[in-house]
Scaffold this motif. Structure first.
Motif, PDB file in Angstrom:
ATOM      1  N   THR A 162       0.836  -1.200   0.000  1.00 53.10           N
ATOM      2  CA  THR A 162       0.000   0.000   0.000  1.00 53.10           C
ATOM      3  C   THR A 162       0.882   1.267   0.000  1.00 53.10           C
ATOM      4  O   THR A 162       0.563   2.273  -0.631  1.00 53.10           O
ATOM      5  CB  THR A 162      -1.030  -0.052   1.149  1.00 53.10           C
ATOM      6  OG1 THR A 162      -2.042   0.888   0.894  1.00 53.10           O
ATOM      7  CG2 THR A 162      -0.455   0.194   2.499  1.00 53.10           C
ATOM      8  N   LEU A 163       2.040   1.196   0.667  1.00 52.64           N
ATOM      9  CA  LEU A 163       2.976   2.323   0.654  1.00 52.64           C
ATOM     10  C   LEU A 163       3.729   2.375  -0.685  1.00 52.64           C
ATOM     11  O   LEU A 163       3.954   3.436  -1.261  1.00 52.64           O
ATOM     12  CB  LEU A 163       3.983   2.194   1.806  1.00 52.64           C
ATOM     13  CG  LEU A 163       3.402   2.065   3.217  1.00 52.64           C
ATOM     14  CD1 LEU A 163       4.520   1.893   4.232  1.00 52.64           C
ATOM     15  CD2 LEU A 163       2.551   3.271   3.593  1.00 52.64           C
TER      16      LEU A 163
ATOM     17  N   HIS B 293       0.419  10.360   4.383  1.00 53.55           N
ATOM     18  CA  HIS B 293       0.343   9.000   4.909  1.00 53.55           C
ATOM     19  C   HIS B 293      -1.106   8.510   5.039  1.00 53.55           C
ATOM     20  O   HIS B 293      -1.939   9.263   5.496  1.00 53.55           O
ATOM     21  CB  HIS B 293       1.020   8.971   6.289  1.00 53.55           C
ATOM     22  CG  HIS B 293       1.075   7.605   6.877  1.00 53.55           C
ATOM     23  ND1 HIS B 293       1.986   6.654   6.474  1.00 53.55           N
ATOM     24  CD2 HIS B 293       0.303   7.021   7.823  1.00 53.55           C
ATOM     25  CE1 HIS B 293       1.792   5.559   7.153  1.00 53.55           C
ATOM     26  NE2 HIS B 293       0.773   5.744   7.979  1.00 53.55           N
ATOM     27  N   PRO B 294      -1.435   7.283   4.648  1.00 57.42           N
ATOM     28  CA  PRO B 294      -0.490   6.302   4.117  1.00 57.42           C
ATOM     29  C   PRO B 294      -0.269   6.416   2.602  1.00 57.42           C
ATOM     30  O   PRO B 294       0.811   6.142   2.129  1.00 57.42           O
ATOM     31  CB  PRO B 294      -1.139   4.968   4.451  1.00 57.42           C
ATOM     32  CG  PRO B 294      -2.602   5.256   4.505  1.00 57.42           C
ATOM     33  CD  PRO B 294      -2.738   6.685   4.986  1.00 57.42           C
ATOM     34  N   ASN B 295      -1.300   6.843   1.828  1.00 62.60           N
ATOM     35  CA  ASN B 295      -1.053   6.818   0.383  1.00 62.60           C
ATOM     36  C   ASN B 295      -1.892   7.797  -0.438  1.00 62.60           C
ATOM     37  O   ASN B 295      -2.149   7.544  -1.606  1.00 62.60           O
ATOM     38  CB  ASN B 295      -1.200   5.384  -0.168  1.00 62.60           C
ATOM     39  CG  ASN B 295      -2.555   4.788   0.137  1.00 62.60           C
ATOM     40  OD1 ASN B 295      -3.482   5.521   0.446  1.00 62.60           O
ATOM     41  ND2 ASN B 295      -2.666   3.480   0.037  1.00 62.60           N
ATOM     42  N   ASP B 296      -2.299   8.908   0.162  1.00 62.54           N
ATOM     43  CA  ASP B 296      -2.918   9.960  -0.660  1.00 62.54           C
ATOM     44  C   ASP B 296      -1.806  10.675  -1.414  1.00 62.54           C
ATOM     45  O   ASP B 296      -0.746  10.936  -0.851  1.00 62.54           O
ATOM     46  CB  ASP B 296      -3.636  10.993   0.227  1.00 62.54           C
ATOM     47  CG  ASP B 296      -4.995  10.497   0.690  1.00 62.54           C
ATOM     48  OD1 ASP B 296      -5.471   9.488   0.146  1.00 62.54           O
ATOM     49  OD2 ASP B 296      -5.565  11.121   1.601  1.00 62.54           O
TER      50      ASP B 296
ATOM     51  N   LYS C 208      -5.391  17.187  -3.260  1.00 65.36           N
ATOM     52  CA  LYS C 208      -5.300  15.753  -3.567  1.00 65.36           C
ATOM     53  C   LYS C 208      -5.505  15.529  -5.067  1.00 65.36           C
ATOM     54  O   LYS C 208      -6.418  16.085  -5.668  1.00 65.36           O
ATOM     55  CB  LYS C 208      -6.373  15.011  -2.760  1.00 65.36           C
ATOM     56  CG  LYS C 208      -6.299  13.505  -2.875  1.00 65.36           C
ATOM     57  CD  LYS C 208      -7.109  12.863  -1.752  1.00 65.36           C
ATOM     58  CE  LYS C 208      -7.362  11.408  -1.988  1.00 65.36           C
ATOM     59  NZ  LYS C 208      -8.005  10.758  -0.847  1.00 65.36           N
TER      60      LYS C 208
ATOM     61  N   GLY D 183      -6.029   8.952  -5.231  1.00 65.52           N
ATOM     62  CA  GLY D 183      -6.363   8.158  -4.049  1.00 65.52           C
ATOM     63  C   GLY D 183      -6.129   6.677  -4.335  1.00 65.52           C
ATOM     64  O   GLY D 183      -6.279   6.216  -5.472  1.00 65.52           O
ATOM     65  N   ILE D 184      -5.744   5.936  -3.311  1.00 65.27           N
ATOM     66  CA  ILE D 184      -5.449   4.506  -3.472  1.00 65.27           C
ATOM     67  C   ILE D 184      -6.189   3.739  -2.375  1.00 65.27           C
ATOM     68  O   ILE D 184      -6.114   4.103  -1.206  1.00 65.27           O
ATOM     69  CB  ILE D 184      -3.927   4.237  -3.346  1.00 65.27           C
ATOM     70  CG1 ILE D 184      -3.153   5.030  -4.412  1.00 65.27           C
ATOM     71  CG2 ILE D 184      -3.610   2.747  -3.443  1.00 65.27           C
ATOM     72  CD1 ILE D 184      -1.641   5.035  -4.242  1.00 65.27           C
ATOM     73  N   LEU D 185      -6.916   2.720  -2.783  1.00 66.05           N
ATOM     74  CA  LEU D 185      -7.614   1.888  -1.792  1.00 66.05           C
ATOM     75  C   LEU D 185      -7.365   0.415  -2.110  1.00 66.05           C
ATOM     76  O   LEU D 185      -7.689  -0.048  -3.209  1.00 66.05           O
ATOM     77  CB  LEU D 185      -9.125   2.171  -1.811  1.00 66.05           C
ATOM     78  CG  LEU D 185      -9.943   1.284  -0.867  1.00 66.05           C
ATOM     79  CD1 LEU D 185      -9.755   1.706   0.594  1.00 66.05           C
ATOM     80  CD2 LEU D 185     -11.429   1.319  -1.212  1.00 66.05           C
TER      81      LEU D 185
END
Lengths: 189, 128
Positions: free
Chosen positions: A69-70, A91-94, A104, A107-109
């Motif tokens: 995820t990072l 943190h963590p991954n925006d 922004k 975005g990551i999910l």
């Protein structure tokens, strides 16, 4: 790597979750999402022009998930750098870019399925605001796109491939080095 | 059934025998391995014996597989669940991790609740 491309999907993550027995890297890419979502099922604005895709990565171990995820955040920053866009990680991954402070841009999910001590499926959903001209009023102050902030139109497929290649390359790299890069890209807001 | 396979230039003589229904023996270069369908074995145990077998052999302590916040639990105590049924979602670092049941059975005990901060290896659910 297999790419499944669609003009429109309710959500690329939802579609990816329904695919069974995926044995190779598979990307589900939609040019538009009707019900794109992020963390806690919050709506992700997904009109035409943006880049929305989910990557299914087979054969991961539970201990790899947090790193992944990072790593994806670093991969997006690297791909953006290649087209001249300087970006940062919240943190963590925006993924953020500088514009009147920070806004922004991506975005990551990740949505994973765990059975016993095994990762049955690992899906990373990425929404990158590339060629979006206008945002709704409630997002205008916090979100932006490459086109809006940098006045460039990008080829979504090229960026998609670039991000996937970066993720593949990062997964082969020494983790310590990747995490050092992550920390250099991280902003504390 | 008898055949030979070669892996990385090493030869393996394979022999397979059916011992009885759902039980087979495989001999690989004189070493023997027996495989049996566990569900069938239990079903054959039957009666009081079967109950004992289930209690002793199949009760399963599900541990938390990954740290995070237990954002959703889909089952309750005494629920009968199937293998691969969704038990819970653990959220962490913008990851939603669905946890599935590895076996069919009945939920005997749930040792955590929604909203709990959980850590890898914590006790979670006992399935009998």
């Amino acid at each position: 790597m297999k790419i499944l491309s669609f003009d429109k999907l309710p959500s690329t993550n939802q579609y990816a979750k329904k695919l069974k027995d995926v044995k190779e890297w598979t990307v589900v890419w939609a040019k538009e999402q009707e019900r794109g979502y992020g963390k806690e099922k919050r709506c992700w604005y997904s009109p035409k022009g943006g880049l929305y895709f989910s990557i299914i990565i087979p054969d991961l171990k539970i201990k790899d998930l947090e790193f992944l995820t990072l790593a994806c955040a670093v991969a997006v920053c690297r791909a953006l750098k290649k087209i001249g866009v300087k970006s940062f990680i919240k943190h963590p991954n925006d993924i953020l870019v500088e514009e009147n402070g920070f806004k922004k841009i991506c975005g990551i999910l990740s949505e994973n399925v765990i059975l016993s001590k095994r990762v049955k499926s690992a899906i990373i959903g990425i929404g990158l605001d590339t060629n979006i001209d206008v945002f709704p009023r409630d997002l205008n102050q916090i979100a932006t796109s490459i086109k809006k902030s940098f006045s460039i139109c990008v080829e979504n497929e090229k960026i998609l491939n670039s991000i996937c290649n970066q993720i593949k390359s990062i997964l082969k790299q020494e983790r310590k080095k990747v995490l050092e890069e992550y920390n250099l890209l991280k902003v504390n807001l | 059934m008898k055949f030979e396979i070669r892996i990385k230039n090493k030869k393996y003589q394979i022999e397979m025998f059916e011992l009885k229904k759902d039980k087979i023996k495989i001999r690989v270069n004189q070493k023997e391995f027996v495989f049996e369908d566990r569900e069938e074995k239990e079903a054959r145990a039957g009666g009081r014996n079967r109950g004992f077998f289930k209690k002793q052999q199949r009760a399963k302590d599900i541990k938390i597989p990954i740290g995070g916040v237990l954002s959703k639990i889909f089952v309750e105590e005494n629920d009968t669940i199937k293998k691969n049924q969704k038990l819970a979602v653990i959220s962490a670092m913008k990851m939603e991790n669905e946890v599935l049941s590895p076996i069919t059975g009945k939920i005997e005990k749930i040792k955590a609740k929604e909203g709990d901060r959980v850590f890898e290896g914590d006790d979670f659910i006992i399935i009998a």
